[in-house]
Design an enzyme around this catalytic site. Sequence first.
Site, short mmCIF file in Angstrom:
data_model
loop_
_atom_site.label_atom_id
_atom_site.label_comp_id
_atom_site.label_asym_id
_atom_site.label_seq_id
_atom_site.Cartn_x
_atom_site.Cartn_y
_atom_site.Cartn_z
N SER A 112 -5.90 -8.10 10.20
CA SER A 112 -4.40 -7.40 10.09
C SER A 112 -3.77 -7.86 11.14
O SER A 112 -4.33 -7.95 12.55
CB SER A 112 -4.79 -5.91 10.27
OG SER A 112 -3.59 -5.22 9.78
N GLU A 113 -2.48 -8.01 11.23
CA GLU A 113 -1.84 -9.08 12.14
C GLU A 113 -1.31 -8.07 13.44
O GLU A 113 -0.99 -8.61 14.53
CB GLU A 113 -0.51 -9.48 11.45
CG GLU A 113 0.44 -8.26 11.07
CD GLU A 113 0.34 -8.06 9.71
OE1 GLU A 113 -0.71 -8.29 9.06
OE2 GLU A 113 1.54 -7.55 8.93
N ASN A 114 -1.65 -6.78 13.48
CA ASN A 114 -1.69 -6.01 14.57
C ASN A 114 -2.59 -6.28 15.50
O ASN A 114 -2.46 -5.76 16.78
CB ASN A 114 -1.47 -4.54 14.30
CG ASN A 114 -2.50 -3.83 13.72
OD1 ASN A 114 -3.13 -4.48 12.63
ND2 ASN A 114 -2.90 -2.81 14.12
#
Lengths: 234, 234, 217, 217
Positions: free
Chosen positions: D45-47
């Site tokens: 997940s890009e966070n």
Amino acid sequence: MINKKVANVQEALEGVSDNMTFMFGGFGLSGIPENSIAELVRLGTKGLKCISNNAGVDDFGLGLLLQGKQIDKMTSSYVGENDEFERQMLSGELEVELIPQGTLAERCRAAQAGFPAIYTPAGYGTEVAEGKETREFDGKMYVLEYAFKADFAFVKAWKGDAAGNLVFKGTARNFNPNMCGAAKITVAEVEELVPVGTLDPNQIHIPGIFVKRIFQGETYEKRIEQRTVRAKAN
Amino acid sequence: MINKKVANVQEALEGVSDNMTFMFGGFGLSGIPENSIAELVRLGTKGLKCISNNAGVDDFGLGLLLQGKQIDKMTSSYVGENDEFERQMLSGELEVELIPQGTLAERCRAAQAGFPAIYTPAGYGTEVAEGKETREFDGKMYVLEYAFKADFAFVKAWKGDAAGNLVFKGTARNFNPNMCGAAKITVAEVEELVPVGTLDPNQIHIPGIFVKRIFQGETYEKRIEQRTVRAKAN
Amino acid sequence: MLDKNGIAKRIAKEVQDGYYVNLGIGIPTLVANYVRDDIEVEFQSENGVLGMGPFPFEGEEDADIINAGKQTITTLPGASFFDSATSFSMIRGQHVDLTILGAMEVSEDGDIANWKIPGKMVKGMGGAMDLVASAENIIVAMMHTNRAGASKLLKHCSLPLTGVACVKKVVTNLAVMQVTPNGFKLLERAPGVSVEEIQNATEGHLIIDGDIPEMDL
Amino acid sequence: MLDKNGIAKRIAKEVQDGYYVNLGIGIPTLVANYVRDDIEVEFQSENGVLGMGPFPFEGEEDADIINAGKQTITTLPGASFFDSATSFSMIRGQHVDLTILGAMEVSEDGDIANWKIPGKMVKGMGGAMDLVASAENIIVAMMHTNRAGASKLLKHCSLPLTGVACVKKVVTNLAVMQVTPNGFKLLERAPGVSVEEIQNATEGHLIIDGDIPEMDL
């Protein structure tokens, strides 16, 4: 969990062949992938183009590949401490490209991170920038430097797990994390392969996605280049 | 050891004034500098230009600064979940510049690392690239994006010490490390300020050199934006 | 006239409270020995450590903890280790306050040459080009003349450059000089050294403005 | 015809052993529920997390452990957390093998529009522009037509683009299509859906080559 563990150094180096471009982690003799280098010596792979901050000493590190005349070109920032290196360079057998150390690190990181090139102030106005594109930003001059392209990156970590996660120790970290994922295939050797789930997810220096193969090195000499000490107070 | 510890949030925010550009760490409401934001509300500083991935919710995070109409411009990648934000944006009171999330992260990192600009493929061929310089490298198109310039960066870490060293937890890390040292003054607030020497030097996410002031936040609400759970199996 | 330790001692006075400092190999390394005890300073080494301490006690050397000179070192409380890209982020991003390095030549414009002598074995620039291209405060520590007696403070460098218009101050065995838009401004004389001796040993333009005090070491 | 879960189930068959996968919000998130048990996949997940697991048990939510949809999550053994720059290094550097995201429109050239409707409140592109600009393997999960019944598979996108010439495959409630240099190549029909129905719902050029099999779910 995607398994990156391979049985041994032989399996880890599968696919290496003559005339490839390799990255090697390490600063001086600290944090170098000793087992991968030893296997390359055994394989006798020739015509190598090597990206590494240094070139080892005569009888250790990349010096071992130089002894076997396996290297055609070195891209480094500092290459002292090596007689055979000097002989091959002066005789023209070995091509040497010297680049600033920060540029070396960032050209690795650019390859890892999908950046085609970077603008760095290092080397502007010097022969390092000759023939290169330069550009002014906010009154300061920068040199355009390209991301490296390499076939294999050989790195060495302190601990790792089968997921490819890596943890480094002290200044043996150096270029190793920046080279992970910066080549087509990243081979990580570790002093200790620990069970998956034992490394704290908050404390992983390199997530496994940047590593293709991982193995525990058989032995580590970890030679000290400049032993400097002080006497113990009584 | 160079001491970065300040007594409280008031001292940490010394020098903030109207019309400055601020960076705020955090993703959604996770890892936001709650105490610094609360103090900015108290100070009533106006005309702010804010660089932050998100804009909070109506009654928390940067939403609190929006309620007080303290913000003139937001540079973000995603700004939903906030009615007051929408009202101000549609009425033209608030200027909003939407940029890709990876571009936002890397423009911070460029400022931290002394790079004037980067080439990223994100946004090429879209309105985000309109009016921007583009360039081809190896057959792929990239957009030139500039390093951010900010007066203060407000970040939040899990643990820190007086030397300014920071350790983050989970995905509350997000943009926080990339903003450290990316503004003239970096203010770090931490959940726990630990004695110098207790953090493992191998396990510091942000070395103190990137941080100008550090303090322990008084309280942390750490609000959850989307509470998603599964039922416990019996 | 100063010896190497004297040069280091004089430069140590330039190190201020709260400074992050990068020391080059040679005379600069000696500076750490003379920094006042009552100020807080942290030493950075570009191979990836901040907060360096003294050499380890015999038997306590660790191959994994070295400085950029490849010497075994220790760290002080508050230290951190990091990768090479992060290390040069500190340097390029101007987070390091003071850089002290040696030189073969410095020009009156602040150019520096310290990495290559054509025709001789070239070992490389290491991190020097990154340091001089980015640092806001660069002090050069060197002898005023080379072994042949020729000045190392020149109108123009004759050797390949490491960086342009970057040196702020030069401390030699003879003098302390500031690099200004008009040339080397003489600030201090080494003990027992006359202005004339300094002038004779300086090929670049030397600005002598009023009485030049002797160094207070 | 498939519902959202059906689309997710079909896309799950595209996920191969050893893939790192980034799932967008909406239908793509559901894909995780249908990935085969006998293959190893890691979700990014890009966070800033790799190795996402299921939602936490009630009472075990942690505000510091969320996905890019801001939902509380858990991690699996072998997981890691990292900063946003590193996260997009994974994406931009093409270390993520498969990206699955929703769309408002896809063109026959592989252009995608999924972030902005002029005149409506625009929330932003989040990480979508980085993902589509870099990913080598992008699958779009969406309904074949919009609520007004108009095709979302177009000759040219009418909405502001998120990325150009990047989509490799589209899976809708009606069909699986590959984006080729000549247009949408029809690969599979949803159960009970005829080629004619797909043709009628597709504005962009649809290549129908031989017998089109029904999906095997």
